[in-house]
Structures are given as C-alpha cells and as structure tokens.
Design a protein around this motif. Structure first.
Motif, PDB file in Angstrom:
ATOM      1  N   ARG A   1       0.810  -1.230   0.000  1.00  0.00           N
ATOM      2  CA  ARG A   1       0.000   0.000   0.000  1.00  0.00           C
ATOM      3  C   ARG A   1       0.843   1.279   0.000  1.00  0.00           C
ATOM      4  O   ARG A   1       0.549   2.206  -0.748  1.00  0.00           O
ATOM      5  N   ASP A   2       1.901   1.344   0.823  1.00  0.00           N
ATOM      6  CA  ASP A   2       2.705   2.566   0.867  1.00  0.00           C
ATOM      7  C   ASP A   2       3.400   2.825  -0.469  1.00  0.00           C
ATOM      8  O   ASP A   2       3.507   3.964  -0.917  1.00  0.00           O
ATOM      9  N   TYR A   3       3.827   1.767  -1.141  1.00  0.00           N
ATOM     10  CA  TYR A   3       4.427   1.914  -2.467  1.00  0.00           C
ATOM     11  C   TYR A   3       3.390   2.407  -3.475  1.00  0.00           C
ATOM     12  O   TYR A   3       3.683   3.240  -4.325  1.00  0.00           O
ATOM     13  N   GLN A   4       2.168   1.875  -3.383  1.00  0.00           N
ATOM     14  CA  GLN A   4       1.105   2.304  -4.293  1.00  0.00           C
ATOM     15  C   GLN A   4       0.817   3.793  -4.138  1.00  0.00           C
ATOM     16  O   GLN A   4       0.657   4.513  -5.136  1.00  0.00           O
ATOM     17  N   ILE A   5       0.754   4.243  -2.899  1.00  0.00           N
ATOM     18  CA  ILE A   5       0.467   5.658  -2.632  1.00  0.00           C
ATOM     19  C   ILE A   5       1.553   6.547  -3.232  1.00  0.00           C
ATOM     20  O   ILE A   5       1.264   7.531  -3.920  1.00  0.00           O
ATOM     21  N   VAL A   6       2.806   6.185  -2.997  1.00  0.00           N
ATOM     22  CA  VAL A   6       3.917   6.990  -3.533  1.00  0.00           C
ATOM     23  C   VAL A   6       3.939   6.920  -5.052  1.00  0.00           C
ATOM     24  O   VAL A   6       4.143   7.930  -5.724  1.00  0.00           O
TER      25      VAL A   6
ATOM     26  N   ASP B   1      12.364  11.629   1.147  1.00  0.00           N
ATOM     27  CA  ASP B   1      11.126  12.264   1.616  1.00  0.00           C
ATOM     28  C   ASP B   1      10.471  13.180   0.589  1.00  0.00           C
ATOM     29  O   ASP B   1       9.315  13.544   0.742  1.00  0.00           O
TER      30      ASP B   1
ATOM     31  N   GLY C   1      11.573   0.024   2.755  1.00  0.00           N
ATOM     32  CA  GLY C   1      10.422   0.904   2.689  1.00  0.00           C
ATOM     33  C   GLY C   1      10.568   1.832   1.497  1.00  0.00           C
ATOM     34  O   GLY C   1      11.682   2.136   1.057  1.00  0.00           O
ATOM     35  N   VAL C   2       9.459   2.302   0.985  1.00  0.00           N
ATOM     36  CA  VAL C   2       9.489   3.131  -0.212  1.00  0.00           C
ATOM     37  C   VAL C   2      10.283   4.420   0.008  1.00  0.00           C
ATOM     38  O   VAL C   2      11.011   4.867  -0.883  1.00  0.00           O
TER      39      VAL C   2
END
Length: 107
Positions: free
Chosen positions: A25-30, A75, A68-69
């Motif tokens: 999910r965090d990769y998808q968001i980024v 940042d 982590g992405v």
C-alpha cells in the motif's frame, strides 16, 4: 496508429496497473503521487516510454529487498521525480520554446 495498436496499448497499461496494485500500500500511494506529478510536469515520452514501468521495476526490487518506499526515494517525491526526468524534454519545455520563438519572430 491502428486499432490493434490501441488495443495492445490498453493491454499493456492494464498489465502495468496490475503490477502497481500488487505493490504494498505505501508503495502504491507513492507511485500514484509520482504518476500525478509526472503527468503534470509532462515528460514527452511518459506514457509510451519506459519511465513508469521502470519506476515499478525499481519499487518491486525495493519490496523484494525488504526496504520501505521512502528508503528508496527519500522524503521529497517531487525532487526524486525531477531527478528522473532532468535530461528529458517536457511539454513545458516545448511550450517555453514556442513562446520564445513567437517573441523573436514578432508574432
């Protein structure tokens, strides 16, 4: 561009989106933020080129390595994207050139 090219392009795009959806999910968001930014900035070969699929490749490697992405890109999503396209002509560049040409030609 024929109908077969359009159909093939849609198949490739759907396969690309399936790869994105398979990311955490965090990769998808980024990724979506990067995509939004890149579509706004407008590198000329964005959709037909390899930039977006290259980002997914990079993200898949990061996932496989357990990173982590934000460990991969930092940042600042925009700065990362700008670095990716720093040598690519953008729609903004073309627009700026056309304005400059109009000014020099007196139009």
């Amino acid at each position: 561009m024929g109908i077969q090219d359009i159909i093939e392009g849609k198949k490739q795009w759907r396969a690309h989106l399936a790869r994105v959806k398979a990311l955490p999910r965090d990769y998808q968001i980024v990724y979506k933020e990067m995509q939004r930014y890149l579509f706004k900035v407008g590198p000329i070969d964005l959709v037909g080129g390899t930039l977006l699929s290259g980002i997914v490749d990079f993200f898949e490697e990061g996932v496989a390595d357990g990173k982590g992405v934000l460990e991969l890109i930092g940042d600042d999503v925009a700065a990362f994207c700008d670095d990716l396209i720093k040598d690519s002509p953008t729609n903004a560049d073309i627009f700026q050139e056309s304005i400059s040409q109009r000014r020099t030609s007196g139009a």
